[in-house]
Write an enzyme that holds these catalytic residues in place. Structure first.
Site, short mmCIF file in Angstrom:
data_model
loop_
_atom_site.label_atom_id
_atom_site.label_comp_id
_atom_site.label_asym_id
_atom_site.label_seq_id
_atom_site.Cartn_x
_atom_site.Cartn_y
_atom_site.Cartn_z
CG HIS A 1 -28.99 -28.94 -3.50
ND1 HIS A 1 -27.80 -29.20 -2.86
CD2 HIS A 1 -28.66 -28.57 -4.77
CE1 HIS A 1 -26.80 -28.99 -3.71
NE2 HIS A 1 -27.29 -28.63 -4.86
CG HIS B 1 -25.94 -24.07 -5.10
ND1 HIS B 1 -25.65 -23.73 -6.40
CD2 HIS B 1 -26.00 -25.41 -5.07
CE1 HIS B 1 -25.55 -24.84 -7.13
NE2 HIS B 1 -25.74 -25.88 -6.33
CD GLU C 1 -22.61 -26.55 -4.66
OE1 GLU C 1 -23.38 -27.31 -4.04
OE2 GLU C 1 -22.41 -26.66 -5.89
#
Length: 352
Positions: free
Chosen positions: A105, A179, A313
């Protein structure tokens, strides 16, 4: 429609501001200039009770201390990059290792943990914010100065429209997502076991033991990954299917849409009557059922525990740079990265 703001905390010497967007139909979205974090989405159930349907903290200090990316924009690249490195045009780039030997991420200082500049949007049919952040060349190991814009727009149709845009001055990688952890029971009254998920997906990405994609795309039919007719998430929690067991009894997998273009995801909970309809132009959705959420912290007064939220996501495929058969997430200086996802909330009556 209206917008308000309040001081929510401070981070790295800057004010953290919470903006609250409200429409005329009873829906409210609250978000921060820190990580573009969505802290609350308040929508009614079938009886008109307005409750929060995303996981978030009441105090800012809990975000940098505990948050597993609650409500945040993840980037420059969402998901994992194997070996925390990649090659572009013959040059090797080393990224921050923040998931064992891998990169997750966007790294230690990903887009989820920086202060974004904001501009308010007040239109006739929507209210919202645009967020801006320039990631400098070399940040977390990525090449290029990346200028990024994220926009949240709330409409009177109970839609939250999220769009992403990015430009670079050097060839780089970009793959952005939000997210948020959804829980349609409202105020975390129940976990997500009884949530029903439906989408047009006939394949998913197989994961290796380190949770990296193997490159294989198994067919979903006759597995707990077949959501074409809708299935309860608890099917994966209770499954002995190896891919469900691998990720801690649940899901943490990219589901590949069957067709290109506008794709739809429907998440519903019978008891509350709430339905979330997601429309996206992205090629996959990473389904994560918070199999590893258990911890020594509370989420708005509720003890953290597994399966309390479900992430959907929408994004490009994880680790695409290492799989030539995946759609590319490379961005060239002459191009513009764009992505868009809309979240629409409504209710169903009993028996519908």
């Amino acid at each position: 429609m209206k917008m308000s703001e309040q001081l929510f905390g401070s981070y790295a010497g800057a004010d953290v501001v919470e903006y609250t967007l409200s429409n005329d139909s009873g829906m409210t979205v609250a978000c921060l200039n820190y990580g573009c974090v969505i802290t609350k989405i308040l929508v009614p159930d079938r009886n008109g009770n307005v409750e929060n349907v995303v996981l978030g903290f009441d105090n800012f200090e809990d975000y940098p201390k505990w948050s597993p990316f609650f409500g945040a924009v993840c980037g420059r690249v969402a998901g994992r990059i194997k070996g925390a490195s990649f090659e572009l045009d013959g040059k090797e780039y080393a990224l921050e290792q923040n998931d064992g030997p891998n990169h997750l991420h966007g790294g230690v200082k990903g887009f989820d943990s920086v202060i974004w500049r904001t501009e308010k949007i007040d239109a006739d049919d929507a209210v919202g914010l645009s967020f801006f952040y320039t990631s400098p060349d070399g940040e977390e190991g990525y090449p290029g100065n990346l200028e990024t814009k994220v926009t949240y727009l709330l409409t009177n149709d109970n839609e939250l429209k999220v769009s992403y845009e990015a430009r670079t001055d050097k060839k780089t990688l970009v793959n952005l997502t939000n997210h948020s952890y959804f829980n349609l029971s409202g105020n975390n009254k129940r976990d997500c076991s009884e949530h029903v998920l439906q989408l047009d997906s006939d394949r998913f990405l197989e994961l290796a033991p380190d949770l990296m994609p193997t490159g294989e795309m198994p067919v979903s039919v006759n597995t707990p990954f077949d959501f074409t007719r809708g299935r309860k998430l608890k099917d994966g929690f209770e499954s002995s299917y190896p891919q469900n067991v691998l990720v801690g009894q649940g899901y943490d997998h990219p589901l590949l849409f069957s067709t290109e273009g506008k794709n739809q995801i429907v998440l519903s909970e019978e008891e509350s009557g709430r339905v979330l309809e997601i429309t996206t132009d992205q090629p996959c959705v990473v389904l994560y059922t918070s199999n590893m959420l258990d911890g020594e912290f509370e989420i708005s007064g509720v003890k953290a525990r597994n399966y309390l939220g479900v992430c959907l996501e929408t994004q490009g495929l994880p680790d695409a740079i290492h799989h030539p058969n995946f759609p590319s997430v490379t961005l060239n200086p002459e191009d513009v990265y764009r992505a868009a996802t809309t979240y629409r909330f409504f209710t169903k009556m009993l028996g519908d």
